[in-house]
Enzyme design. Structure first.
Site, PDB file in Angstrom:
ATOM      1  CG  LEU A 104       1.081  11.789  -5.392  1.00  0.00           C
ATOM      2  CD1 LEU A 104       2.472  12.522  -5.226  1.00  0.00           C
ATOM      3  CD2 LEU A 104       0.509  11.930  -6.901  1.00  0.00           C
ATOM      4  CG  ASP A 105       1.261   5.394  -7.934  1.00  0.00           C
ATOM      5  OD1 ASP A 105       2.445   5.471  -7.769  1.00  0.00           O
ATOM      6  OD2 ASP A 105       0.794   5.368  -9.088  1.00  0.00           O
ATOM      7  CG  ASN A 106       5.505   2.374  -3.199  1.00  0.00           C
ATOM      8  OD1 ASN A 106       5.902   3.176  -2.341  1.00  0.00           O
ATOM      9  ND2 ASN A 106       5.990   1.246  -3.378  1.00  0.00           N
TER      10      ASN A 106
END
Length: 211
Positions: free
Chosen positions: A47-49
């Site tokens: 999952l991105d930041n």
């Protein structure tokens, strides 16, 4: 620990944390969570930041291939908070497929998906860090995909001209985030892990535990 010696976890990845244990940048890492993960633990499907929610961690390196590189697509479901009110006509656009720009500058029409307008679930709490102005007009959508292009959900929201304020993965197949709080960790038994993910072609390895 399983017969194979591998261990399986889900976490509720908080906002503003990367899906890695090591980074050259000064960022919040998975190792900052209040849990002593065994050596060799790694994330499956990042999952991105700025995204939140369900993230799988395991010591089993085969899971990535079994889950994301198999011929059988696996459903991933996201709760999405967007600016302004989404119309039913717009939801139908998402269901049929919208055009997004993917790697290499190529236009891609997304595969038909499940999408609906929902009320904010009671278990989804306001972000403690970087809180949002939820008193402003917004909508919550529940979207289930079987493909995972880079930043696909965010790009789909841009395609319907709604800015994505919050993106939370709530399930992968029958493996659900549930009421696990941000930063929380839950360990799952091996057979149950694969059953919930609907991965049928796995076999436990010979025991690597001392006899």
């Amino acid at each position: 620990m399983s017969n194979s010696g591998h261990r399986y976890f889900i976490i509720n990845k908080p906002y503003n944390m990367v899906s890695q244990f090591i980074s050259p940048d000064k960022v919040r890492l998975l190792g900052d969570l209040d849990f002593d993960f065994p050596e060799g633990t790694h994330a499956i499907g990042r999952l991105d930041n700025h995204s939140e929610g369900l993230l799988i961690l395991t010591t089993n390196k085969k899971v990535t291939r079994l889950l994301f590189e198999s011929e059988q697509p696996h459903k991933r479901t996201y709760l999405v908070m967007v600016k302004n009110i989404v119309s039913q006509e717009t939801v139908e656009q998402l269901q049929k497929g919208v055009t997004i720009r993917i790697k290499g500058g190529v236009d891609w029409v997304t595969t038909p998906c499940q999408a609906e307008i929902v009320e904010k679930p009671a278990y989804i709490k306001p972000r403690e860090q970087y809180p949002l102005k939820e008193f402003l007009p917004h909508s919550w959508l529940l979207i289930t995909l079987t493909e995972g292009k880079y930043h696909q959900v965010r790009k789909m929201m841009s395609a319907i001209r709604h800015h994505c304020d919050r993106l939370i993965r709530v399930s992968i197949e029958d493996l659900e985030l549930g009421d696990l709080p941000p930063g929380g960790v839950r360990e799952i038994e091996e057979t149950e892990f694969f059953r919930l993910l609907k991965i049928e072609n796995w076999q436990p390895e010979a025991s690597i535990l001392p006899q």
